[in-house]
Scaffold this motif. Sequence first.
Motif, PDB file in Angstrom:
ATOM      1  N   ASN A  71       0.756  -1.143  -0.117  1.00  0.00           N
ATOM      2  CA  ASN A  71      -0.024   0.154   0.161  1.00  0.00           C
ATOM      3  C   ASN A  71       0.737   1.268  -0.033  1.00  0.00           C
ATOM      4  O   ASN A  71       0.473   2.348   0.207  1.00  0.00           O
ATOM      5  CB  ASN A  71      -1.037  -0.068   1.234  1.00  0.00           C
ATOM      6  CG  ASN A  71      -1.994  -1.023   1.219  1.00  0.00           C
ATOM      7  OD1 ASN A  71      -2.424  -1.489   0.076  1.00  0.00           O
ATOM      8  ND2 ASN A  71      -2.475  -1.645   2.231  1.00  0.00           N
ATOM      9  N   VAL A  72       2.257   1.143  -0.019  1.00  0.00           N
ATOM     10  CA  VAL A  72       3.203   2.258   0.002  1.00  0.00           C
ATOM     11  C   VAL A  72       2.752   3.082  -1.442  1.00  0.00           C
ATOM     12  O   VAL A  72       3.111   2.476  -2.530  1.00  0.00           O
ATOM     13  CB  VAL A  72       4.778   1.883  -0.130  1.00  0.00           C
ATOM     14  CG1 VAL A  72       5.397   3.250  -0.487  1.00  0.00           C
ATOM     15  CG2 VAL A  72       4.936   1.301   1.360  1.00  0.00           C
ATOM     16  N   SER A  73       2.177   4.138  -1.532  1.00  0.00           N
ATOM     17  CA  SER A  73       1.866   4.815  -2.744  1.00  0.00           C
ATOM     18  C   SER A  73       2.951   5.875  -2.874  1.00  0.00           C
ATOM     19  O   SER A  73       4.156   6.177  -2.488  1.00  0.00           O
ATOM     20  CB  SER A  73       0.543   5.625  -2.400  1.00  0.00           C
ATOM     21  OG  SER A  73       0.745   6.684  -1.455  1.00  0.00           O
ATOM     22  N   LYS A  78       6.941  10.155  -2.156  1.00  0.00           N
ATOM     23  CA  LYS A  78       7.411  11.441  -1.936  1.00  0.00           C
ATOM     24  C   LYS A  78       7.484  12.231  -0.788  1.00  0.00           C
ATOM     25  O   LYS A  78       8.350  13.132  -0.452  1.00  0.00           O
ATOM     26  CB  LYS A  78       6.101  12.250  -2.635  1.00  0.00           C
ATOM     27  CG  LYS A  78       6.594  13.883  -2.940  1.00  0.00           C
ATOM     28  CD  LYS A  78       5.397  14.721  -3.466  1.00  0.00           C
ATOM     29  CE  LYS A  78       5.723  16.172  -3.634  1.00  0.00           C
ATOM     30  NZ  LYS A  78       5.912  16.941  -2.512  1.00  0.00           N
ATOM     31  N   THR A  79       6.625  11.947   0.369  1.00  0.00           N
ATOM     32  CA  THR A  79       6.890  12.292   1.679  1.00  0.00           C
ATOM     33  C   THR A  79       8.361  11.664   2.364  1.00  0.00           C
ATOM     34  O   THR A  79       8.904  12.531   2.984  1.00  0.00           O
ATOM     35  CB  THR A  79       5.693  11.620   2.482  1.00  0.00           C
ATOM     36  OG1 THR A  79       4.512  11.861   2.021  1.00  0.00           O
ATOM     37  CG2 THR A  79       5.975  11.940   4.055  1.00  0.00           C
ATOM     38  N   PHE A  80       8.676  10.506   1.577  1.00  0.00           N
ATOM     39  CA  PHE A  80       9.932   9.887   2.087  1.00  0.00           C
ATOM     40  C   PHE A  80      10.993  11.027   1.528  1.00  0.00           C
ATOM     41  O   PHE A  80      12.186  11.391   2.182  1.00  0.00           O
ATOM     42  CB  PHE A  80      10.334   8.751   1.716  1.00  0.00           C
ATOM     43  CG  PHE A  80       9.757   7.451   2.293  1.00  0.00           C
ATOM     44  CD1 PHE A  80       9.224   7.547   3.411  1.00  0.00           C
ATOM     45  CD2 PHE A  80       9.071   6.364   1.572  1.00  0.00           C
ATOM     46  CE1 PHE A  80       8.509   6.732   4.410  1.00  0.00           C
ATOM     47  CE2 PHE A  80       8.425   5.376   2.292  1.00  0.00           C
ATOM     48  CZ  PHE A  80       8.170   5.505   3.467  1.00  0.00           C
ATOM     49  N   MET A  81      10.685  11.361   0.322  1.00  0.00           N
ATOM     50  CA  MET A  81      11.778  12.183  -0.549  1.00  0.00           C
ATOM     51  C   MET A  81      12.075  13.682   0.233  1.00  0.00           C
ATOM     52  O   MET A  81      12.962  14.190   0.230  1.00  0.00           O
ATOM     53  CB  MET A  81      11.690  12.272  -1.813  1.00  0.00           C
ATOM     54  CG  MET A  81      12.018  10.730  -2.327  1.00  0.00           C
ATOM     55  SD  MET A  81      11.622  10.869  -4.069  1.00  0.00           S
ATOM     56  CE  MET A  81      13.141  11.222  -5.077  1.00  0.00           C
ATOM     57  N   LEU A 110      12.863   3.285   5.609  1.00  0.00           N
ATOM     58  CA  LEU A 110      12.950   3.283   3.983  1.00  0.00           C
ATOM     59  C   LEU A 110      13.384   1.788   3.802  1.00  0.00           C
ATOM     60  O   LEU A 110      12.797   1.048   2.814  1.00  0.00           O
ATOM     61  CB  LEU A 110      14.025   4.172   3.408  1.00  0.00           C
ATOM     62  CG  LEU A 110      13.646   5.493   3.261  1.00  0.00           C
ATOM     63  CD1 LEU A 110      14.582   6.551   2.981  1.00  0.00           C
ATOM     64  CD2 LEU A 110      12.447   5.761   2.151  1.00  0.00           C
ATOM     65  N   GLU A 111      14.529   1.329   4.183  1.00  0.00           N
ATOM     66  CA  GLU A 111      14.898  -0.065   4.352  1.00  0.00           C
ATOM     67  C   GLU A 111      13.491  -1.129   4.875  1.00  0.00           C
ATOM     68  O   GLU A 111      13.546  -2.339   3.879  1.00  0.00           O
ATOM     69  CB  GLU A 111      16.085  -0.263   5.241  1.00  0.00           C
ATOM     70  CG  GLU A 111      17.484   0.031   4.610  1.00  0.00           C
ATOM     71  CD  GLU A 111      18.513  -0.297   5.681  1.00  0.00           C
ATOM     72  OE1 GLU A 111      19.023  -1.381   5.047  1.00  0.00           O
ATOM     73  OE2 GLU A 111      18.957   0.334   6.384  1.00  0.00           O
ATOM     74  N   ARG A 124      10.808  -0.157  -6.899  1.00  0.00           N
ATOM     75  CA  ARG A 124      11.540   1.065  -7.632  1.00  0.00           C
ATOM     76  C   ARG A 124      11.458   2.199  -6.893  1.00  0.00           C
ATOM     77  O   ARG A 124      12.555   3.052  -6.711  1.00  0.00           O
ATOM     78  CB  ARG A 124      11.426   0.777  -8.998  1.00  0.00           C
ATOM     79  CG  ARG A 124      11.703  -0.389  -9.699  1.00  0.00           C
ATOM     80  CD  ARG A 124      11.861  -0.056 -11.189  1.00  0.00           C
ATOM     81  NE  ARG A 124      12.307  -1.295 -11.914  1.00  0.00           N
ATOM     82  CZ  ARG A 124      11.236  -2.153 -12.467  1.00  0.00           C
ATOM     83  NH1 ARG A 124      10.039  -1.322 -12.759  1.00  0.00           N
ATOM     84  NH2 ARG A 124      11.477  -3.362 -13.229  1.00  0.00           N
ATOM     85  N   PRO A 125      10.459   2.623  -6.694  1.00  0.00           N
ATOM     86  CA  PRO A 125      10.187   4.070  -6.215  1.00  0.00           C
ATOM     87  C   PRO A 125      10.789   4.180  -4.870  1.00  0.00           C
ATOM     88  O   PRO A 125      11.575   5.397  -4.548  1.00  0.00           O
ATOM     89  CB  PRO A 125       8.714   4.345  -6.281  1.00  0.00           C
ATOM     90  CG  PRO A 125       8.269   3.559  -7.131  1.00  0.00           C
ATOM     91  CD  PRO A 125       9.077   2.401  -7.291  1.00  0.00           C
TER      92      PRO A 125
END
Length: 347
Positions: A71-73, A78-81, A110-111, A124-125
């Motif tokens: 469910n990671v959209s 974008k929030t991570f980045m 992230l990991e 990939r994202p």
Amino acid sequence: MLGVASTASLRVYVSEWENGRRPISERYAVILRALLGVTDDELTGEPTDPGPPAFVGGYDELVNRIDSARNVSLTMVKTFMDQTELLRTVDRQMGAASLVDQMTGHLATLEDALTFAVLPETRRPVALALAGAATLAAWQALDVGAVERAWRHYELGKRAAQEAEEPMYLVHAMAEQAYVLCDAGRPQLAVDLVRDAQRSGGKRMSPRLRSWLYAAEAELCAKAGLPDDCRRAMEQAQACLPDGEDARDPDMLSIFLNSGHLARWRGNALALIGDDDAVNSLYRAIDVLDPTFIRAESGLRCDLAQAHLAREEYDQAQEHLRQARLLANRTGSVRRRRRIEQLTQML
């Protein structure tokens, strides 16, 4: 506000901590983590107990984690980045020492997301976000003197870039990793690595990244005692740099490079090889430097000190070292302090 013991008692504590005769209490661990820019594991020399193995006795928890990762959209990526960008901004203005806990948590998140993502369109994202964050974390670790942590983060960044199928992020991580080798006393191996990064990127690199790689090669050649190669690489960096004052590469957000940044880099390389034109380049660079680039200004002041020392202009060198030291103390940069001390010994 955390209270601490007297100076005399602290000397005893430090001796006992170093010799393993006294455990570091949580009160002092909080202070030392921020002061030294280290993790708990690096502070104590003992790995944190990971606890019992996950998923013992069934698959329910594993399936839940996989479902969550599915469910990671793109919005969450974008929030991570955006979080990485915030950490980059704070690092630029305040230094890396105060960000260890935040960056450690960010990388772990992230990991974790990548570990439990299954299909390529999800992986990939997340891998791309991890590649950018890991490379930033590695540079921060190098700045505070945690060289092994820096190396491991670069390896993580390279693996993530390969998973994301993003060659520009891969070559950027390779080239920055070369600085770990250079700081470890292997400048020729560092030159070989940054040149290998250029070959690996080939035609898939943006012009700004290509310019950045040549500038990195020029600096590393200077440190390896290759003045002709240094000048040639800097000429190539100038030739590749896009026109205009924009510094961010839209295809590679880790890259900040425009004519002002390149002038600073050129001055740094020329100062390292004792070229008399270094002073002019460095003063031009300091006139246009973004005032929020605190760590960069500290490095620029060191470069100016080195250039003045080569001209035996000791008063000017001493003044730039004084300002560099103040800036390095603000950011907690161990790497910069080490260079300041080396230059001070030349006065």
